[in-house]
Design a protein around this motif. Structure first.
Motif, PDB file in Angstrom:
ATOM      1  N   GLN A 132      12.151  -6.495   3.264  1.00 28.99           N
ATOM      2  CA  GLN A 132      11.108  -7.523   3.256  1.00 28.99           C
ATOM      3  C   GLN A 132       9.856  -7.059   2.531  1.00 28.99           C
ATOM      4  O   GLN A 132       9.273  -7.812   1.752  1.00 28.99           O
ATOM      5  N   LEU A 133       9.430  -5.828   2.759  1.00 34.15           N
ATOM      6  CA  LEU A 133       8.221  -5.333   2.097  1.00 34.15           C
ATOM      7  C   LEU A 133       8.420  -5.242   0.587  1.00 34.15           C
ATOM      8  O   LEU A 133       7.518  -5.590  -0.186  1.00 34.15           O
ATOM      9  N   ASN A 134       9.585  -4.779   0.169  1.00 34.82           N
ATOM     10  CA  ASN A 134       9.842  -4.675  -1.269  1.00 34.82           C
ATOM     11  C   ASN A 134      10.021  -6.044  -1.908  1.00 34.82           C
ATOM     12  O   ASN A 134       9.535  -6.299  -3.015  1.00 34.82           O
ATOM     13  N   ASP A 135      10.717  -6.934  -1.222  1.00 35.01           N
ATOM     14  CA  ASP A 135      10.941  -8.267  -1.769  1.00 35.01           C
ATOM     15  C   ASP A 135       9.619  -9.012  -1.940  1.00 35.01           C
ATOM     16  O   ASP A 135       9.398  -9.688  -2.955  1.00 35.01           O
ATOM     17  N   ALA A 136       8.725  -8.855  -0.954  1.00 36.55           N
ATOM     18  CA  ALA A 136       7.428  -9.545  -1.010  1.00 36.55           C
ATOM     19  C   ALA A 136       6.442  -8.843  -1.934  1.00 36.55           C
ATOM     20  O   ALA A 136       5.453  -9.451  -2.356  1.00 36.55           O
ATOM     21  N   GLY A 137       6.673  -7.574  -2.226  1.00 36.87           N
ATOM     22  CA  GLY A 137       5.698  -6.807  -2.992  1.00 36.87           C
ATOM     23  C   GLY A 137       4.413  -6.611  -2.202  1.00 36.87           C
ATOM     24  O   GLY A 137       3.303  -6.683  -2.760  1.00 36.87           O
ATOM     25  N   ALA A 138       4.562  -6.336  -0.905  1.00 40.19           N
ATOM     26  CA  ALA A 138       3.389  -6.200  -0.039  1.00 40.19           C
ATOM     27  C   ALA A 138       2.546  -5.001  -0.449  1.00 40.19           C
ATOM     28  O   ALA A 138       3.067  -3.910  -0.709  1.00 40.19           O
ATOM     29  N   ARG A 139       1.215  -5.211  -0.487  1.00 41.84           N
ATOM     30  CA  ARG A 139       0.285  -4.135  -0.853  1.00 41.84           C
ATOM     31  C   ARG A 139      -0.207  -3.360   0.368  1.00 41.84           C
ATOM     32  O   ARG A 139      -0.614  -2.196   0.255  1.00 41.84           O
ATOM     33  N   ALA A 140      -0.218  -4.012   1.521  1.00 38.51           N
ATOM     34  CA  ALA A 140      -0.714  -3.367   2.742  1.00 38.51           C
ATOM     35  C   ALA A 140       0.019  -3.968   3.935  1.00 38.51           C
ATOM     36  O   ALA A 140       0.613  -5.041   3.848  1.00 38.51           O
ATOM     37  N   ILE A 141      -0.021  -3.243   5.049  1.00 37.46           N
ATOM     38  CA  ILE A 141       0.584  -3.734   6.285  1.00 37.46           C
ATOM     39  C   ILE A 141      -0.330  -3.404   7.454  1.00 37.46           C
ATOM     40  O   ILE A 141      -0.931  -2.327   7.497  1.00 37.46           O
ATOM     41  N   VAL A 142      -0.460  -4.344   8.373  1.00 38.24           N
ATOM     42  CA  VAL A 142      -1.164  -4.117   9.636  1.00 38.24           C
ATOM     43  C   VAL A 142      -0.087  -4.029  10.697  1.00 38.24           C
ATOM     44  O   VAL A 142       0.659  -4.990  10.922  1.00 38.24           O
TER      45      VAL A 142
END
Length: 568
Positions: A132-142
């Motif tokens: 999910q993080l890679n697919d979304a290209g997330a820059r940060a996570i809380v």
């Protein structure tokens, strides 16, 4: 699709209805909403915090935050994202936590900064989180520290710029904050060991943001608000692109429809389903934000005794849930003794509500359990029953304002009332598409705006829609269709069955047969008793041929029965 498709809008079937619930709408059923009154969720939020500044907005563990508190804290977080992290409008930021006070603070901070919320189920495995993080290209996570060990497992395989951590009690006032965090970590041992390079505690991020400028970006209906992941049970999880326009529309649609049963600025809604799930996100977090409501966040609704104890302290007016949650509450004797004098609305969604559960709910609480229907791709609500039905009616309700529904056969031809086909939805709440998956988008979203749901249903002569089942869950016995929901409803009627799940399993003679997995209320319940009960209400090919007893049924994070795990 055929230009002459018989579609259904709310006004078409209610003009001549002589129904008592219509009296709730003295100026008539609302046919349309005007989503242009808010350019974005951020603008809707700012309107509400100005209007309801001193009213409690969210509470957890007995500690409330007012609308002005959430305004201040989310502004600090937005400033931190912009100034300290250097993130820009459109960047994706993930939230991985259950129902705690930090969730709405992070949520509205991300939205106000013009960034995109990526909701992450905190129970995800490392494999699921990495995808999910890679697919979304997330820059940060809380992330809540309880789940930071999962982030640690994937940190070298994802492209996060920053991990922001928080403890359960971080937004609870001192000294309770210190006590809660100590008990969770040291006494109950609920936080597995974890180690990450340079994590930023959320309290420090808020402190930094307090001293930094916040620059509200220009947002409009086309800007993305959420990447809401769905479909993980049937294949690779896909991110539904839900825009500010989609979400504003659905909040206004739901608010308009339930208006006879709400009191603006006064309601208290119990939020037991996780806010990272689309049902609770829209129905509770956002709709009641718009209505000035008070969300009481339940962190662990599976602990029914603690949940009921919390309910006993409150004059709650509304509660949303799934069938399994309502059923679990009804099994608790203390729940049956609660004061329901303020309670006005119970809304079920996420899975089919069973008649036996709904009828008992009405008997215990005095409030009709009304069913709604939608899916992640429609933000989610498409139909809702009138909020003041005298009795449960077995339907998923009527289309929301500005929403069209139609029923199609496998060849894409429209079906008349009474015939079962695929439910299709068209309206301003329908997603933009799947993130970076044009082929998957084309499979469900037609060029003329119709969303193919994959759900089987029909429109009755009275205009109410009825959900039959998921296409993929349908059991075909010797050419005859069997819908698991129908069999599960019959099993739920048995006084000695706590829960039941139904699936199809291969059979050499008939192709498939019906298998029922039963959680009994008494240990000596027999197969013969169950079969005799089923034969009383079901035709022969629908009666289960295989019956299995279990102590519990496998469920998703929101309590939906996982049928795929019943087949083994």
């Amino acid at each position: 699709m055929n230009a002459n498709v018989p579609v259904y809008r709310i006004v078409e079937k209610t003009k001549d209805m002589n129904k008592p619930w219509l009296a709730q709408y003295p100026t008539g059923i609302p046919e349309h909403i005007d989503p242009t009154q808010y350019a974005s969720l951020a603008e809707m939020f700012e309107h509400s915090v100005n209007r309801f500044a001193n009213r409690p907005m969210y509470a957890n563990m007995g500690s409330p935050l007012t609308f002005s508190d959430v305004d201040r804290l989310s502004r600090e977080f937005a400033a931190y994202l912009q100034s300290s992290l250097g993130l820009n409008k459109g960047d994706r930021v993930a939230i991985m936590m259950p129902n705690v006070l930090q969730y709405p603070v992070a949520l509205f901070g991300i939205l106000r900064a013009g960034m995109v919320v990526v909701n992450v189920n905190p129970l995800y495995t490392a494999r699921e989180l990495e995808h999910q993080l890679n697919d979304a290209g997330a820059r940060a996570i809380v992330v809540l520290e309880n789940f930071a060990h999962v982030v640690q497992q994937v940190i070298d395989r994802v492209k996060l710029d920053r991990v922001i951590t928080t403890q359960i009690g971080d937004l609870v006032p001192f000294p309770k904050r210190a006590l809660v965090n100590f008990v969770v970590k040291r006494v109950r041992k609920m936080v597995p060991d974890w180690q990450l390079k340079d994590p930023v505690p959320l309290r420090r991020a808020l402190a930094e943001g307090r001293t930094q400028p916040f620059k509200p970006p220009q947002l409009n209906h086309d800007d993305l608000a959420f990447l809401q992941y769905t479909g993980g049970t049937t294949g690779v999880s896909k991110g539904a692109m839900l825009t500010h326009g989609n979400m504003v529309a659905n909040v206004l649609q739901a608010s308009t429809w339930i208006s006879p049963h709400t009191r603006v600025g006064e309601d208290t809604i119990i939020t037991a389903l996780p806010l990272y799930h689309i049902f609770s996100l829209t129905a509770n977090c956002l709709t009641y934000m718009h209505l000035g409501g008070f969300n009481v966040l339940i962190t662990n609704p599976r602990d029914i005794p603690a949940f009921v104890k919390e309910l006993s302290k409150l004059k709650f007016t509304a509660l949303t849930g799934v069938n399994t949650l309502f059923n679990a509450l009804l099994q608790n004797e203390q729940f049956q003794q609660l004061d329901f004098s303020s309670f006005r609305m119970a809304l079920g969604g996420g899975m089919a509500v069973q008649r036996a559960v709904a009828e008992r709910w009405k008997a215990v609480t005095g409030v009709t359990l009304v069913e709604a229907y939608g899916l992640t791709e429609s933000a989610p609500a498409a139909t809702i029953n009138p909020p003041d039905l005298a009795e449960y009616n077995g339907s998923i309700g009527l289309p929301l304002p500005s929403t069209e529904l139609a029923i199609f056969d496998p060849a894409g031809q429209p079906l008349p009332a009474g015939e079962v086909g695929e439910i299709c939805i068209r309206g301003p709440q329908v997603m933009k598409g799947y993130w970076n998956r044009p082929e998957e988008t084309a499979k469900v979203l037609a060029p003329d705006g119709w969303l193919h749901t994959g759900d089987m249903g029909l429109m009755a002569d009275d205009g109410f829609f009825r959900l039959v089942d998921r296409k993929k869950d349908m059991v075909v016995v010797s050419g005859f269709n069997v819908f698991p929901n129908e069999v599960e409803d019959v099993l739920a009627m048995h006084p000695d069955i706590l829960e039941a799940g139904v699936v199809g399993i291969p059979d050499e003679k008939s192709g498939e047969v019906v298998k029922a997995v039963i959680v009994p209320k008494r240990d000596d319940l027999t197969e013969e008793e169950i079969l005799a009960h089923c034969r009383q209400y079901l035709t022969g090919y629908k009666v289960p041929k295989v019956i299995e007893f279990r102590s519990e049924l496998p469920k998703s994070n929101v309590g939906k029965i996982l049928r795929r795990e019943l087949r083994g």
